[in-house]
Every structure is written in C-alpha cells, then in structure tokens.
Design a protein around this motif. Structure first.
Motif, PDB file in Angstrom:
ATOM      1  N   TYR A 263      -8.104   6.822   1.349  1.00  0.00           N
ATOM      2  CA  TYR A 263      -8.096   5.971   0.160  1.00  0.00           C
ATOM      3  C   TYR A 263      -9.498   5.639  -0.332  1.00  0.00           C
ATOM      4  N   THR A 264     -10.514   5.879   0.492  1.00  0.00           N
ATOM      5  CA  THR A 264     -11.896   5.616   0.059  1.00  0.00           C
ATOM      6  C   THR A 264     -12.505   6.812  -0.671  1.00  0.00           C
ATOM      7  N   GLU A 265     -11.803   7.945  -0.707  1.00  0.00           N
ATOM      8  CA  GLU A 265     -12.322   9.147  -1.362  1.00  0.00           C
ATOM      9  C   GLU A 265     -12.061   9.045  -2.871  1.00  0.00           C
ATOM     10  N   THR A 266     -12.961   8.371  -3.550  1.00  0.00           N
ATOM     11  CA  THR A 266     -12.747   7.990  -4.939  1.00  0.00           C
ATOM     12  C   THR A 266     -12.462   9.183  -5.844  1.00  0.00           C
ATOM     13  N   GLU A 267     -13.236  10.232  -5.722  1.00  0.00           N
ATOM     14  CA  GLU A 267     -13.056  11.399  -6.596  1.00  0.00           C
ATOM     15  C   GLU A 267     -11.707  12.057  -6.342  1.00  0.00           C
ATOM     16  N   TYR A 268     -11.347  12.202  -5.075  1.00  0.00           N
ATOM     17  CA  TYR A 268     -10.054  12.813  -4.755  1.00  0.00           C
ATOM     18  C   TYR A 268      -8.911  11.941  -5.238  1.00  0.00           C
ATOM     19  N   MET A 269      -8.971  10.633  -4.966  1.00  0.00           N
ATOM     20  CA  MET A 269      -7.878   9.728  -5.335  1.00  0.00           C
ATOM     21  C   MET A 269      -7.670   9.707  -6.844  1.00  0.00           C
ATOM     22  N   ALA A 270      -8.731   9.906  -7.616  1.00  0.00           N
ATOM     23  CA  ALA A 270      -8.608   9.913  -9.070  1.00  0.00           C
ATOM     24  C   ALA A 270      -7.788  11.094  -9.564  1.00  0.00           C
TER      25      ALA A 270
ATOM     26  N   ASP B 179     -12.279  -1.625   2.171  1.00  0.00           N
ATOM     27  CA  ASP B 179     -12.662  -0.579   1.226  1.00  0.00           C
ATOM     28  C   ASP B 179     -11.541   0.427   1.026  1.00  0.00           C
ATOM     29  N   GLU B 180     -10.702   0.618   2.058  1.00  0.00           N
ATOM     30  CA  GLU B 180      -9.565   1.523   1.927  1.00  0.00           C
ATOM     31  C   GLU B 180      -8.527   0.939   0.968  1.00  0.00           C
ATOM     32  N   LEU B 181      -8.240  -0.337   1.126  1.00  0.00           N
ATOM     33  CA  LEU B 181      -7.285  -0.978   0.228  1.00  0.00           C
ATOM     34  C   LEU B 181      -7.807  -1.001  -1.198  1.00  0.00           C
ATOM     35  N   SER B 182      -9.086  -1.298  -1.368  1.00  0.00           N
ATOM     36  CA  SER B 182      -9.665  -1.307  -2.711  1.00  0.00           C
ATOM     37  C   SER B 182      -9.536   0.058  -3.367  1.00  0.00           C
ATOM     38  N   GLY B 183      -9.705   1.118  -2.573  1.00  0.00           N
ATOM     39  CA  GLY B 183      -9.561   2.461  -3.116  1.00  0.00           C
ATOM     40  C   GLY B 183      -8.139   2.756  -3.559  1.00  0.00           C
TER      41      GLY B 183
ATOM     42  N   ARG C  63       0.108  -6.114   6.940  1.00  0.00           N
ATOM     43  CA  ARG C  63       0.343  -7.560   6.973  1.00  0.00           C
ATOM     44  C   ARG C  63      -0.947  -8.352   6.879  1.00  0.00           C
ATOM     45  N   ASN C  64      -2.078  -7.682   7.087  1.00  0.00           N
ATOM     46  CA  ASN C  64      -3.368  -8.381   7.027  1.00  0.00           C
ATOM     47  C   ASN C  64      -3.887  -8.541   5.614  1.00  0.00           C
ATOM     48  N   SER C  65      -3.129  -8.074   4.607  1.00  0.00           N
ATOM     49  CA  SER C  65      -3.678  -8.065   3.247  1.00  0.00           C
ATOM     50  C   SER C  65      -2.726  -8.677   2.233  1.00  0.00           C
ATOM     51  N   SER C  66      -3.094  -9.820   1.693  1.00  0.00           N
ATOM     52  CA  SER C  66      -2.302 -10.417   0.618  1.00  0.00           C
ATOM     53  C   SER C  66      -2.443  -9.614  -0.667  1.00  0.00           C
TER      54      SER C  66
END
Length: 235
Positions: free
Chosen positions: A48-55, A72-76, A99-102
């Motif tokens: 999820y941190t691979e910005t170019e690929y995820m796009a 950073d993974e969740l943000s991606g 569960r650790n992320s609201s």
C-alpha cells in the motif's frame, strides 16, 4: 488515475488463518483473470506504500483479519481509494482487518463486534461451529435493483452472523437480524448491515459480511454477490 491500458487487481491477504485467506482468495483468481485483470498477490500490507503502483490499481481485494497496519501503509490505501482505486472484501478480511486504526474503520464504514453463539456457553460443542447459526440475509427492497444484488432474493445461511457497528453513510444492500434469545444479554433483535457499498472520494468500497470460509463463499448467492461487488468497486 489509471495510467495504463492493463487492468490491475491487487489481492492482499493474511491475518487469522481460520478465515482461510489463501484458499478463499485463490478461489477468486480465475474470476479476476477471466475478466481481464492482471493480478498481483501480496501477503503484506507494505504494498500500500507503493504510490505509483497503487495509482494504477483498478481494485484491491482484501482479506486480512485481525491484523495491524502501519500508518504509512494505511495512508497509501486511503489515498489510493480516494483517487479511484476500488476496495472489496468479505467477512473479517475487510470488516475486522485493522483494529488499531479508527481511520480504517471510517473508510470501511463497519466494524465487526461479535457473532452470537448458537447456544449458551456451557452447551457449545467447541468444534469450530459454536457461532454457526441459521440466519437470513435480507435484500433491502429499495436497493433490489442495484447491480450487485439484482435478481437475488432473501436467502439463508448457516454460518457466523456478523453484528457490525456501522454508520449512515453506507449504502446498505442487505441486512441481517440478530435474534434476542433467553440467554442473550441484549433485550431486542438487532438489524445490522450484511452487504453494503460506500463511496470514498473517487473510489468505491464493497463489503460482504458473509464469507467465513470456502464453504460459505461457494454458496451461489454469496459468490455471485461478491463477484459482482468486486466488478462494481473496480474503477
């Protein structure tokens, strides 16, 4: 924004092995390939941190129960969805992932709370079916023409029945009603979303709470709904 002509599907799997993350996602790979997707499978959320690929990903199919995710993974992931990448999944693999992320909870719109047992605790067989109860998945009449559930009538399953905490931003396509039995601590039936979609920025999210294992995913109604949900969510 998609930058190539190839449709990319990303499968992210892991977490609690009781939900058969490998076997269940493997069962959808032929479907994805038949619909023209180039499929990448990952056992870690670092992708999820691979910005170019995820796009360039059309849809993420995720089953990752009770795991954790780095900031950073969740943000991606959130950024990719907001920019048009679809996100689809079933059962705890999407509704009980991090569960650790609201922030993830807000993205998905529903969090697993429990699956009621089929009998009082001291009467349970402890054989893996303690929370397998017969219940109905009720298609919401006003949403019966939605492409994900069109032509599907209410149907019954014997599996875990998810009690989820949710919000009004979901577009609920089907519900399930949890009974209040003599031995339950709650005092009236509870109706929860069972299948829903959600818009997040330019992206679409699809969630099916039925999907505990391959047995449930091989139910014709469940399989059809999830296959349609993946395609619907895909950019």
């Amino acid at each position: 924004m998609t930058t190539s002509m190839t449709k990319h599907a990303l499968v992210v799997r892991g977490g609690w092995t009781g939900h058969q993350p490998v076997e269940t996602t493997d069962s959808f790979l032929p479907f994805l390939k038949e619909h023209g997707y180039d499929v990448r499978v990952e056992d870690e959320t670092t992708v999820y941190t691979e910005t170019e690929y995820m796009a360039d990903v059309a849809v993420v199919v995720q089953t990752n129960t009770m795991n954790t995710i780095a900031g950073d993974e969740l943000s991606g992931l959130v950024a990719a969805v907001a920019n048009g990448t679809g996100l689809a999944g079933w059962h705890g693999g999407i509704a009980d992932s991090y569960r650790n992320s609201s922030e993830y909870l807000q993205l998905i719109g529903g969090q697993f709370a429990t699956h009621p047992a089929k009998a009082p605790r001291d009467e349970l067989p402890d054989d893996g079916t303690d929370c397998f109860v017969r219940h109905t998945i009720d298609i919401v009449p006003e949403r019966a023409d939605h492409p994900i559930v069109a032509g599907i009538s209410d149907f019954e399953l014997t599996t875990e029945q998810y009690w989820v905490l949710s919000d009004a931003y979901n577009d609920v396509l089907a519900t399930t009603t949890i009974a209040a039995r003599d031995f339950d601590p709650w005092h009236r039936p509870i109706t929860c979303p069972a299948i829903w979609t959600r818009q997040w920025g330019d992206g679409r999210i699809f969630v099916s709470t039925p999907g505990h294992d391959l047995g449930v995913l091989n139910d014709k109604n469940v399989r059809t709904i999830i296959e349609r949900g993946i395609l619907w969510a895909s950019r």
